[in-house]
Design an enzyme around this catalytic site. Structure first.
Site, PDB file in Angstrom:
ATOM      1  N   ARG A   1      44.560   6.119 -40.725  1.00  0.00           N
ATOM      2  CA  ARG A   1      43.662   6.819 -40.176  1.00  0.00           C
ATOM      3  C   ARG A   1      43.022   6.389 -40.496  1.00  0.00           C
ATOM      4  O   ARG A   1      41.782   7.196 -40.606  1.00  0.00           O
ATOM      5  CB  ARG A   1      44.254   8.269 -40.883  1.00  0.00           C
TER       6      ARG A   1
ATOM      7  N   CYS B   1      46.024  18.480 -39.871  1.00  0.00           N
ATOM      8  CA  CYS B   1      45.931  17.981 -41.779  1.00  0.00           C
ATOM      9  C   CYS B   1      45.280  17.733 -41.846  1.00  0.00           C
ATOM     10  O   CYS B   1      43.677  16.781 -42.425  1.00  0.00           O
ATOM     11  CB  CYS B   1      47.086  16.683 -41.841  1.00  0.00           C
TER      12      CYS B   1
ATOM     13  N   GLU C   1      42.153  13.883 -44.772  1.00  0.00           N
ATOM     14  CA  GLU C   1      41.886  13.099 -43.309  1.00  0.00           C
ATOM     15  C   GLU C   1      40.953  13.962 -42.578  1.00  0.00           C
ATOM     16  O   GLU C   1      40.318  13.300 -42.466  1.00  0.00           O
ATOM     17  CB  GLU C   1      44.028  13.265 -43.471  1.00  0.00           C
TER      18      GLU C   1
HETATM   19  C1  FAD Z   1      46.512  21.035 -33.667  1.00  0.00           C
HETATM   20  C2  FAD Z   1      46.167  19.765 -34.479  1.00  0.00           C
HETATM   21  C3  FAD Z   1      47.132  18.852 -34.813  1.00  0.00           C
HETATM   22  C4  FAD Z   1      46.710  17.770 -34.493  1.00  0.00           C
HETATM   23  N1  FAD Z   1      47.331  16.545 -35.219  1.00  0.00           N
HETATM   24  C5  FAD Z   1      46.968  15.369 -35.407  1.00  0.00           C
HETATM   25  C6  FAD Z   1      48.235  13.920 -35.696  1.00  0.00           C
HETATM   26  O1  FAD Z   1      49.424  14.295 -35.220  1.00  0.00           O
HETATM   27  N2  FAD Z   1      48.328  12.935 -35.629  1.00  0.00           N
HETATM   28  C7  FAD Z   1      46.684  12.771 -36.080  1.00  0.00           C
HETATM   29  O2  FAD Z   1      45.733  11.605 -36.536  1.00  0.00           O
HETATM   30  N3  FAD Z   1      46.068  13.749 -35.781  1.00  0.00           N
HETATM   31  C8  FAD Z   1      46.166  15.319 -35.763  1.00  0.00           C
HETATM   32  N4  FAD Z   1      45.204  16.286 -35.667  1.00  0.00           N
HETATM   33  C9  FAD Z   1      43.654  15.637 -35.511  1.00  0.00           C
HETATM   34  C10 FAD Z   1      42.500  15.080 -34.462  1.00  0.00           C
HETATM   35  O3  FAD Z   1      42.838  15.802 -33.214  1.00  0.00           O
HETATM   36  C11 FAD Z   1      43.258  13.230 -34.525  1.00  0.00           C
HETATM   37  O4  FAD Z   1      42.567  12.521 -35.693  1.00  0.00           O
HETATM   38  C12 FAD Z   1      41.698  13.167 -33.353  1.00  0.00           C
HETATM   39  O5  FAD Z   1      42.002  11.621 -32.609  1.00  0.00           O
HETATM   40  C13 FAD Z   1      40.769  14.021 -33.640  1.00  0.00           C
HETATM   41  O6  FAD Z   1      39.624  13.357 -32.030  1.00  0.00           O
HETATM   42  P1  FAD Z   1      38.188  13.735 -31.807  1.00  0.00           P
HETATM   43  O7  FAD Z   1      37.661  13.131 -30.549  1.00  0.00           O
HETATM   44  O8  FAD Z   1      38.411  15.322 -31.765  1.00  0.00           O
HETATM   45  O9  FAD Z   1      37.178  13.125 -32.830  1.00  0.00           O
HETATM   46  P2  FAD Z   1      36.696  14.259 -33.574  1.00  0.00           P
HETATM   47  O10 FAD Z   1      37.431  14.567 -34.761  1.00  0.00           O
HETATM   48  O11 FAD Z   1      35.385  14.410 -33.007  1.00  0.00           O
HETATM   49  O12 FAD Z   1      36.457  12.924 -34.351  1.00  0.00           O
HETATM   50  C14 FAD Z   1      36.665  11.983 -35.528  1.00  0.00           C
HETATM   51  C15 FAD Z   1      36.300  10.696 -35.735  1.00  0.00           C
HETATM   52  O13 FAD Z   1      36.274  10.017 -34.843  1.00  0.00           O
HETATM   53  C16 FAD Z   1      34.596   9.787 -34.435  1.00  0.00           C
HETATM   54  N5  FAD Z   1      34.275   9.074 -33.155  1.00  0.00           N
HETATM   55  C17 FAD Z   1      34.794  10.009 -32.533  1.00  0.00           C
HETATM   56  N6  FAD Z   1      34.477   9.371 -31.590  1.00  0.00           N
HETATM   57  C18 FAD Z   1      34.119   8.217 -31.602  1.00  0.00           C
HETATM   58  C19 FAD Z   1      33.903   7.061 -30.301  1.00  0.00           C
HETATM   59  N7  FAD Z   1      34.055   7.523 -29.749  1.00  0.00           N
HETATM   60  N8  FAD Z   1      33.628   6.048 -30.584  1.00  0.00           N
HETATM   61  C20 FAD Z   1      33.312   6.160 -32.827  1.00  0.00           C
HETATM   62  N9  FAD Z   1      33.993   7.196 -33.525  1.00  0.00           N
HETATM   63  C21 FAD Z   1      34.488   7.684 -32.503  1.00  0.00           C
HETATM   64  C22 FAD Z   1      33.951  10.764 -35.058  1.00  0.00           C
HETATM   65  O14 FAD Z   1      32.369  10.299 -35.645  1.00  0.00           O
HETATM   66  C23 FAD Z   1      34.887  11.284 -36.511  1.00  0.00           C
HETATM   67  O15 FAD Z   1      34.487  10.340 -37.012  1.00  0.00           O
HETATM   68  C24 FAD Z   1      45.274  17.009 -34.963  1.00  0.00           C
HETATM   69  C25 FAD Z   1      44.251  18.411 -34.969  1.00  0.00           C
HETATM   70  C26 FAD Z   1      44.759  19.439 -34.631  1.00  0.00           C
HETATM   71  C27 FAD Z   1      43.586  20.639 -34.574  1.00  0.00           C
END
Ligand code: FAD
Length: 248
Positions: free
Chosen positions: A115, A163, A238
């Protein structure tokens, strides 16, 4: 914004030119036989990526179904699960460094963690993703199977951030996941205000109405303490906790 293109070439400029070619459906079909790579810009949604890969018969992201967010966040977090993780499919990430210069992080030279895409101060602009060509029907069927499994096990239709805790190293938890430890420690149904631990999955915290950040933080602290007291395992968060800087 963002887009997905087929047939990634060696240089980003060339790849961008191929985006135009890829808009022709015949070009997509032809190029997928030659080169099973996608260029995805950081603003592409993860569900959009999963759907596009399935429609093109490219395998590797089926297990990402149900994960919200965007390619940039997925690469930063190295989003993953039982099926694998995002960086398994990344051939190269195009990033912008703190000086505003473009750089490329290439696999396998770029090391990633659980992660953790180990980006440091880099911002992801896009990525070349390498997938495995299969039949579209096969990829779509596997994607649907993963989604059914997740709907049974996770509160996908409720308001959550996914999570809360990372899975601990297996040797420190008798191979049990964070969710299993939280469940066994009696966390399901624990509540602070409108923040509550999902009855479906003990590692998901859901907002039952008007939960405030203070409720969420208090509940996370209680969950962590319950597992520490019961099993002596220190869970690592996480979900990122962003706080407004103190005034002054
Ligand atoms: C219902 C549900 C199920 C989920 N299932 C999973 C799963 O199975 N596995 C899993 O790993 N996660 C899961 N997640 C968590 C989440 O969806 C993931 O971690 C996803 O990758 C986050 O993406 P985001 O674009 O929303 O990033 P954000 O939440 O906006 O950001 C996450 C981090 O990445 C950084 N970031 C964002 N964009 C960039 C960029 N372009 N460059 C550099 N840094 C950046 C941000 O600064 C922050 O630190 C789940 C969430 C939900 C609500």
């Amino acid at each position: 914004g963002g887009g997905i293109a087929m047939n990634a070439g060696g240089r980003w400029g060339e790849m961008w030119n191929q985006v135009e070619c890829a808009l022709d459906p015949d070009a997509e079909a032809a190029s997928s036989e030659r080169d099973p790579r996608l260029v995805a810009w950081a603003g592409v949604s993860l569900p959009g990526l999963v759907n596009k890969a399935a429609a093109l018969g490219l395998s590797g992201f089926e297990g990402l179904v149900g994960v919200p967010g965007h390619v940039g966040g997925g690469i930063a977090m190295n989003a993953g699960g039982r099926w694998g993780e995002m960086w398994n499919q990344v051939e190269c990430a195009l990033v912008i460094d703190a000086r505003g210069e473009f750089a490329e992080l290439r696999r396998p030279e770029h090391a990633v963690g659980y992660r953790d895409g180990r980006l440091g101060a880099h911002v992801v602009a896009g990525a070349v993703l390498r997938l495995e060509p299969k039949s579209a029907l096969e990829v779509q069927a596997l994607t649907r199977a993963y989604l059914r499994e997740k709907k049974d096990a996770q509160p996908l239709s409720e308001r959550s951030a996914g999570c809360v805790f990372q899975n601990p190293p297996k040797d420190r938890s008798d191979g049990r996941s964070a969710g299993q430890l939280l469940d066994a420690a009696g966390c399901k149904g624990m509540r602070e205000g409108d923040a509550l631990v999902s009855a479906k999955h003990a590692n998901f915290l859901v907002n039952a109405g008007a939960a405030r950040s203070a409720d969420v933080r208090a509940l996370i602290a209680n969950m962590r303490r319950a597992v520490l007291d019961r099993f002596g395992v220190e869970l690592v968060q996480e979900v990122k906790d962003w706080r407004r800087p103190e005034p002054g």
